[in-house]
Design a protein around this motif. Structure first.
Motif, mmCIF file in Angstrom:
data_model
loop_
_atom_site.group_PDB
_atom_site.id
_atom_site.type_symbol
_atom_site.label_atom_id
_atom_site.label_comp_id
_atom_site.label_asym_id
_atom_site.label_seq_id
_atom_site.Cartn_x
_atom_site.Cartn_y
_atom_site.Cartn_z
ATOM 1 N N SER A 57 0.858 -1.196 0.000
ATOM 2 C CA SER A 57 0.000 0.000 0.000
ATOM 3 C C SER A 57 0.890 1.240 0.000
ATOM 4 C CB SER A 57 -0.883 0.022 1.255
ATOM 5 O OG SER A 57 -0.069 0.217 2.399
ATOM 6 N N LYS A 91 0.620 3.605 2.082
ATOM 7 C CA LYS A 91 0.926 3.871 3.488
ATOM 8 C C LYS A 91 2.179 3.097 3.902
ATOM 9 C CE LYS A 91 -1.515 4.130 7.892
ATOM 10 N NZ LYS A 91 -0.807 3.229 8.763
ATOM 11 N N GLU A 92 2.182 1.828 3.529
ATOM 12 C CA GLU A 92 3.342 0.986 3.872
ATOM 13 C C GLU A 92 4.612 1.528 3.205
ATOM 14 O OE1 GLU A 92 4.845 -3.588 3.351
ATOM 15 O OE2 GLU A 92 2.754 -3.181 2.848
ATOM 16 N N GLU A 95 5.768 4.655 5.053
ATOM 17 C CA GLU A 95 6.325 4.316 6.373
ATOM 18 C C GLU A 95 7.698 3.659 6.282
ATOM 19 O OE1 GLU A 95 3.131 2.098 8.081
ATOM 20 O OE2 GLU A 95 2.039 3.904 8.705
ATOM 21 N N LEU A 108 -0.287 11.388 3.770
ATOM 22 C CA LEU A 108 0.702 10.507 4.407
ATOM 23 C C LEU A 108 2.074 11.175 4.533
ATOM 24 C CD1 LEU A 108 -0.112 7.324 2.248
ATOM 25 C CD2 LEU A 108 -0.936 7.776 4.569
#
Ligand code: 6PG
Length: 297
Positions: free
Chosen positions: A49, A51-52, A55, A82
């Protein structure tokens, strides 16, 4: 450097490998999980994703978007919340420069830098050395220059200036590309219509050696004729994905006379139709005023 690469299509997959060849680490994401796995097998860290992906990067993050023009906005919209101040978003697809300016302004509100990058050289370039035209803030540019230097051919990148200038340059580059390709095509059409018996692969080869019109496009012409001597296997339909149209629209706004590029664009549109109504009207008129024969269905 560590790069978050979004979009692993024909260009993104090759670019990812190019980055890793030059000791940059790549954190990759694409909706297509097979493409993520493929780049993972070459050494990238795959994610499932955005998001992953975000991060997995350290601030200031470098995010390189390499997706089709039609989905750039949805990717940026999903990505923006994000991100953190100081992050840098590189958009290296074929976008309209005005959209790039709007994206730059929007991300600026979040303290995120946006670089618009025109990328040329096709898949081969993305894999082994591309050509980049870059616009955006100089400070952000200075930070990411090493990844461009490493993945470009020698002298194959230019920081062109303020936001939008990268994609503006790429747009005009593609307008030139349209005109250049049309001229090559037309030249071979004259040869084809003549009563000489030319070998087109050999013609393209000799034109590639020492002649004024030697070029990569002519090399590709040589290659195409080597595969299919008279191009019998393909139809003369010339698609276009927008850059030529944008060049002509921009030229019209600027009152810059670009008949060659404009005609090459119109000929692409014409090629989409075998039998045109314009053709019928012109044929009928010739028949009316001059008695010239018409070909009946
Ligand atoms: O410089 C390049 O590497 C090409 O221009 C590349 O960007 C792409 O192949 C074109 O976008 C095709 O454009 P058209 O579909 O409009 O011909």
């Amino acid at each position: 450097m560590k790069v978050g690469l979004i979009g692993l299509g024909k260009m993104g997959l090759n670019l990812g490998q190019n980055l890793m060849d030059h000791n940059h680490s790549v954190v990759a994401y694409d909706l297509n999980t097979a493409a993520v796995k493929e780049l993972e097998s070459k050494g990238a860290k795959g994610t499932s994703s955005l998001k992953e992906l975000v991060e997995a990067l350290e601030t200031p993050r470098i995010l390189w978007i390499m997706v089709p023009h039609s989905v750039v906005d949805s990717v940026i919209d999903e990505l923006t919340p994000l991100l953190a101040k100081g992050d840098i978003v590189i958009e290296a697809g074929n976008s309209h420069y005005k959209e790039s300016i709007a994206r730059y302004n929007k991300l600026k509100e979040f303290g995120v830098s946006f670089l618009d990058v025109g990328t040329s050289g096709g898949m081969e370039g993305a894999r082994n050395g591309a050509c980049y035209m870059i616009g955006g803030d100089e400070e952000a540019w200075n930070h990411v220059e090493p990844i461009f230097k490493d993945t470009a051919v020698e002298n194959g990148y230019l920081y062109a200036g303020k936001a939008g200038s990268g994609h503006f340059l790429k747009m005009v580059h593609n307008g030139v590309e349209y005109g250049f390709m049309a001229a090559i095509g037309e030249g071979f059409e004259v040869l084809e219509k003549s009563d000489f018996d030319f070998d087109y692969e050999k013609v393209a080869r000799v034109w590639n050696n020492g002649s004024v019109i030697r070029s990569w496009l002519m090399e590709l012409t040589e290659k195409a004729f080597a595969k299919d001597a008279k191009l019998d296997e393909i139809k003369g339909i010339m698609q276009s994905s927008g850059e030529g149209k944008w060049t002509v629209e921009t030229a019209l706004d600027l009152q810059a006379a670009t008949p060659v590029i404009a005609m090459s664009l119109l000929m692409r549109y014409r090629s989409l139709e075998n039998d045109t109504f314009t053709g019928k009207v012109v044929a009928a008129l010739r028949n009316e005023f001059g008695g010239h024969a018409v070909v009946k269905n």
